[in-house]
Design an enzyme around this catalytic site. Structure first.
Site, PDB file in Angstrom:
ATOM      1  N   ASP A  34       0.861  -1.178   0.000  1.00  0.00           N
ATOM      2  CA  ASP A  34       0.000   0.000   0.000  1.00  0.00           C
ATOM      3  C   ASP A  34       0.902   1.235   0.000  1.00  0.00           C
ATOM      4  OD1 ASP A  34      -2.299   1.588   0.222  1.00  0.00           O
ATOM      5  OD2 ASP A  34      -2.290   1.473   2.409  1.00  0.00           O
ATOM      6  N   PHE A  35       0.324   2.412  -0.211  1.00  0.00           N
ATOM      7  CA  PHE A  35       1.135   3.636  -0.211  1.00  0.00           C
ATOM      8  C   PHE A  35       0.884   4.470   1.047  1.00  0.00           C
ATOM      9  CE2 PHE A  35       1.937   8.105  -1.254  1.00  0.00           C
ATOM     10  CZ  PHE A  35       3.280   8.030  -1.607  1.00  0.00           C
ATOM     11  N   ASP A  36      -0.293   5.094   1.139  1.00  0.00           N
ATOM     12  CA  ASP A  36      -0.584   5.970   2.274  1.00  0.00           C
ATOM     13  C   ASP A  36      -0.643   5.169   3.574  1.00  0.00           C
ATOM     14  OD1 ASP A  36      -1.411   8.806   1.098  1.00  0.00           O
ATOM     15  OD2 ASP A  36      -2.215   7.277  -0.238  1.00  0.00           O
ATOM     16  N   ASP A 217      -2.209  -0.866   5.662  1.00  0.00           N
ATOM     17  CA  ASP A 217      -2.710  -0.353   6.943  1.00  0.00           C
ATOM     18  C   ASP A 217      -4.200  -0.112   6.980  1.00  0.00           C
ATOM     19  OD1 ASP A 217      -2.472   1.983   5.162  1.00  0.00           O
ATOM     20  OD2 ASP A 217      -2.954   3.136   6.964  1.00  0.00           O
TER      21      ASP A 217
END
Length: 276
Positions: A34-36, A217
């Site tokens: 994931d990124f954020d 997350d």
């Protein structure tokens, strides 16, 4: 989906190096990120999220020995620009828009036939919420994010009421709840987990010698944790101020924040796994 335990009951990944090494050494890895909240700290505004040079360097190093994909709620072009690495696979809009690097030009899109309807919903929401300060709209390929992190707590119910009321007139769309975000998507059987499975199959990485790794997350990452549960390893990024402590998860281990994600990726890059 197997949500077998609370996020706060997960073992701490960085204290289980030997156990993790036993699962990955000698295997081929396929890493999904994931990124954020994973590669970048969660920002108040979507356009403020950045990836550090050290994180970019470790992701780049890992991609030299195994396939690495970014699976993000962001638009694919946006997250590609922020990560800035052309050696990765990118699945944007929660997996609805997938593309590979130039040397592996895979391409897949889902739900683009809903773009006009999602655009119409965005227009209705902008009108309905024009008096509410702090609402941010993030239009993407085949989806729309409505951010309310900057909205006064007293006004957040107004945002939710408007989203649900307007979506009542669009039964072909669905609503997902993220971290201070309402995600509006096509009502299709497709999600981040679907994107992970598609990439594993397309790249010939669905065999018993491959260990898929997913690090994320958000609630939307649970679909990905679930699809790799039997063959891979899921790592939940438990930023406690952002996470419901009673939330159930299909992940296997936890780390605390993006800084620890960097340490975990370094560990993966340095293990003697088989190069793809």
């Amino acid at each position: 989906m197997d949500l077998s335990r609370s996020v706060n009951d997960l073992p701490y990944a960085l204290a289980h190096h030997e156990e993790l090494a036993a699962r990955i050494d000698g295997k081929r890895l396929a890493v999904f990120l994931d990124f954020d909240g994973t590669l970048s700290p969660v920002a108040d505004r979507p356009d403020e999220a950045v990836i550090s040079k050290s994180m970019r360097d470790v992701v780049s190093a890992l991609s030299e020995s195994c396939p690495v994909a970014i699976v993000s709620g962001r638009d694919r072009a946006d997250v590609h620009r922020r990560v800035g690495l052309d050696t990765l696979f990118y699945a944007g809009s929660h997996g609805f828009d997938i593309a590979g690097p130039t040397d592996q030009p895979v391409r897949h899109q889902e739900g683009t036939e809903f773009n006009a309807e999602i655009e119409a919903v965005e227009g209705k929401l902008r009108t309905a919420l024009e008096a509410v300060e702090g609402v941010l709209f993030e239009p993407k390929t085949a989806s729309l994010s409505v951010h309310y992190r900057l909205v006064r707590p007293a006004d957040r119910v107004t945002v939710e009421d408007a989203v649900r009321r307007i979506l009542d007139d669009h039964p072909g769309l669905r609503l997902l709840l993220g971290k201070m975000i309402f995600e509006i998507q096509p009502g299709l059987d497709w999600n981040k987990g679907s994107a992970v499975l598609w990439l594993l199959d397309t790249l010939g990485l669905d065999g018993p010698d491959v260990v898929p790794v997913y690090i994320g997350d958000d609630i939307t990452d649970e679909d990905a944790f679930a699809v790799i549960k039997s063959s891979g390893i899921g790592f939940f990024v438990n930023s406690r101020e952002e996470t419901d402590p009673g939330r159930a998860t299909a992940a296997d281990y936890a780390v605390e924040d993006p800084a620890e994600v960097g340490l975990l990726l370094r560990f993966l890059a340095e293990r003697p796994h088989r190069r793809s």
